[in-house]
Design an enzyme around this catalytic site. Sequence first.
Site, PDB file in Angstrom:
ATOM      1  CG  ASP A 195      -2.350   0.201   1.110  1.00  0.00           C
ATOM      2  OD1 ASP A 195      -1.660   2.661   1.393  1.00  0.00           O
ATOM      3  OD2 ASP A 195      -3.212   0.874   1.076  1.00  0.00           O
ATOM      4  CD  GLU A 218       0.091   6.535   1.878  1.00  0.00           C
ATOM      5  OE1 GLU A 218      -1.281   7.661   1.759  1.00  0.00           O
ATOM      6  OE2 GLU A 218      -1.502   5.434   2.170  1.00  0.00           O
ATOM      7  CG  ASP A 254      -1.310   1.208  -4.029  1.00  0.00           C
ATOM      8  OD1 ASP A 254      -1.049   2.031  -2.906  1.00  0.00           O
ATOM      9  OD2 ASP A 254      -2.777   0.528  -4.136  1.00  0.00           O
ATOM     10  CG  HIS A 289      -5.242   8.348   4.039  1.00  0.00           C
ATOM     11  ND1 HIS A 289      -5.662   7.638   3.719  1.00  0.00           N
ATOM     12  CD2 HIS A 289      -6.401   8.645   4.786  1.00  0.00           C
ATOM     13  CE1 HIS A 289      -7.146   7.214   3.266  1.00  0.00           C
ATOM     14  NE2 HIS A 289      -7.261   8.749   3.887  1.00  0.00           N
ATOM     15  CG  ASP A 315      -3.693   3.001   4.704  1.00  0.00           C
ATOM     16  OD1 ASP A 315      -4.262   2.812   5.659  1.00  0.00           O
ATOM     17  OD2 ASP A 315      -3.835   3.697   3.835  1.00  0.00           O
TER      18      ASP A 315
END
Length: 262
Positions: A47, A49, A160, A217, A222
């Site tokens: 995951d 960011e 992603d 987040h 996550d």
Amino acid sequence: MNSKSAVFTLTKKLARDLGFMETVYASKSNKCKHPMLQPFKYLIVIDFESTCWEQNTDGKQPEIIEFPAVLLNLRTGMIEEEFHQYVLPVENPILSDFCVNFTGIEQEAVENGVPLKTCLSLFGSWIKEVSEKRRLVFHINQKGSSAENACTFVTWSDWDLSVCLHNECTRKQLYMPEILYQWTDLRAIYRKFYKRRPKGLRGALSELGLQFEGREHSGLCDARNTALLAWRMLQDGAVLTVTKGLKTKRQASKMPHLKTDI
């Protein structure tokens, strides 16, 4: 056998014969349903960011700033290994206030991070290490049968790998490891299995009576929560299969080695 036991046994037999008794099997919450149908024994949940803006009027492209991955054992439901690395953005090196507030990632963290090329190399080394330790085989072969320690990657939506990493590697002329060209979109399987469209990862967890753990987040949090959701879905009887694949010259399932010199 005493008279009370004899009467109870006779009564129970009569009730069963007449259809008044139903046998109920208690399910064990720490086991997944239909384990033989599961093509994989391990999942690696990713995951990312990325850089983001409240109003992106200039058409800026997202760059990965946090690269986490967790290895989930589908026999036990335990997270056994984790990879985590902050990544230095170079196209837009200063994080927006919106990005800092949204992800919780401070400017100092990304400045102390590594370029994406280096991060991918570190990730490749981590994959090689955990693969050798557990003899992982990624994805399934063309006939559909799975290896003893078959493993695939899992994300919540296709963003992603299909959008974020693929596009950034293309822009920066970086090698995207072909092992990441196939994955399981847990959101798609969730929608099909439960016939519901949850509001994000937190919403999906809430629908199943699970509490989101940690900071939403945060990439690592996550990823851990996505692993928690995947494990619960397996307990409910969902079967996790590869849902997405990018075009590549070689199929990831045929790769004899993992490329780490990237």
